[in-house]
Write a protein that holds these residues in place. Sequence first.
Motif, PDB file in Angstrom:
ATOM      1  N   ASP A   1       0.836  -1.206   0.000  1.00  0.00           N
ATOM      2  CA  ASP A   1       0.000   0.000   0.000  1.00  0.00           C
ATOM      3  C   ASP A   1       0.872   1.259   0.000  1.00  0.00           C
ATOM      4  O   ASP A   1       0.569   2.243  -0.683  1.00  0.00           O
ATOM      5  CB  ASP A   1      -0.923   0.019   1.225  1.00  0.00           C
ATOM      6  CG  ASP A   1      -2.175  -0.832   1.021  1.00  0.00           C
ATOM      7  OD1 ASP A   1      -2.334  -1.404  -0.074  1.00  0.00           O
ATOM      8  OD2 ASP A   1      -2.990  -0.927   1.956  1.00  0.00           O
ATOM      9  N   ALA A   2       1.953   1.234   0.776  1.00  0.00           N
ATOM     10  CA  ALA A   2       2.857   2.386   0.838  1.00  0.00           C
ATOM     11  C   ALA A   2       3.533   2.611  -0.515  1.00  0.00           C
ATOM     12  O   ALA A   2       3.689   3.758  -0.966  1.00  0.00           O
ATOM     13  CB  ALA A   2       3.900   2.184   1.926  1.00  0.00           C
ATOM     14  N   LEU A   3       3.931   1.526  -1.169  1.00  0.00           N
ATOM     15  CA  LEU A   3       4.535   1.650  -2.496  1.00  0.00           C
ATOM     16  C   LEU A   3       3.538   2.227  -3.501  1.00  0.00           C
ATOM     17  O   LEU A   3       3.897   3.037  -4.357  1.00  0.00           O
ATOM     18  CB  LEU A   3       5.034   0.288  -2.982  1.00  0.00           C
ATOM     19  CG  LEU A   3       6.345  -0.207  -2.374  1.00  0.00           C
ATOM     20  CD1 LEU A   3       6.595  -1.651  -2.777  1.00  0.00           C
ATOM     21  CD2 LEU A   3       7.506   0.676  -2.789  1.00  0.00           C
ATOM     22  N   ASP A   4       2.277   1.814  -3.376  1.00  0.00           N
ATOM     23  CA  ASP A   4       1.252   2.357  -4.269  1.00  0.00           C
ATOM     24  C   ASP A   4       1.064   3.854  -4.033  1.00  0.00           C
ATOM     25  O   ASP A   4       0.883   4.627  -4.978  1.00  0.00           O
ATOM     26  CB  ASP A   4      -0.081   1.630  -4.052  1.00  0.00           C
ATOM     27  CG  ASP A   4      -0.107   0.244  -4.695  1.00  0.00           C
ATOM     28  OD1 ASP A   4       0.754  -0.028  -5.561  1.00  0.00           O
ATOM     29  OD2 ASP A   4      -0.970  -0.566  -4.321  1.00  0.00           O
ATOM     30  N   ALA A   5       1.089   4.267  -2.766  1.00  0.00           N
ATOM     31  CA  ALA A   5       0.936   5.691  -2.451  1.00  0.00           C
ATOM     32  C   ALA A   5       2.120   6.494  -2.978  1.00  0.00           C
ATOM     33  O   ALA A   5       1.954   7.589  -3.526  1.00  0.00           O
ATOM     34  CB  ALA A   5       0.789   5.880  -0.939  1.00  0.00           C
TER      35      ALA A   5
END
Length: 199
Positions: free
Chosen positions: A66-70
């Motif tokens: 999720d952090a990589l997507d953000a």
Amino acid sequence: MPPTPGPYHHGDLRHALLREAAAVLDESGVGALSLRDLARRAGVSPTAPYHHFRGRADLVHALALDALDALDAALAAADATQTDPAGRIRAQGVAYVLFAVTHPERFRVAFRAETGGPFEHLAGPGGALPEDAPAFRHLVRAVRALTADPERQVGLALATWSLVHGLASLLIDGPLRPFARDQVRGLAERAVAQFVLDA
């Protein structure tokens, strides 16, 4: 005051747990994450999270993705503000550093060694750059627009990433931490601009 139990239905609880986990991560870091605590926060039974995550490691991995997507979204937005390749690389570099400083815990969890995932085959077969690795693909496209030499593409992409990641790490975990938030953008702009100029 304890959280009010929510009427989560199938498909909703995973997202609710990830939202709660992201809040805990931002407040207290990855060490504070507990599936039992997240169940309490979400108002469900202690065993309910295990229907969605095999354990704590699985939860942390989901948070990392999720952090990589953000981060990927932040880089895409920065990339869209420029048209020339060098300008796109500079804009992405600044956005990368600002994301790290704004969301340090998410940035740290995204690049934990055990996360692996999109970066396990970074150099790709025969030294080729990966096409779709989150938080890296926009840089790859800009570098390819800057030079047609495959060997130089790999070197420039990895060197650029190393520069901005290193600067971000120095700002959130190293001796550059005293820099005020409003000074970070200027620092990142100078570092990335000089690098792209020299490249």
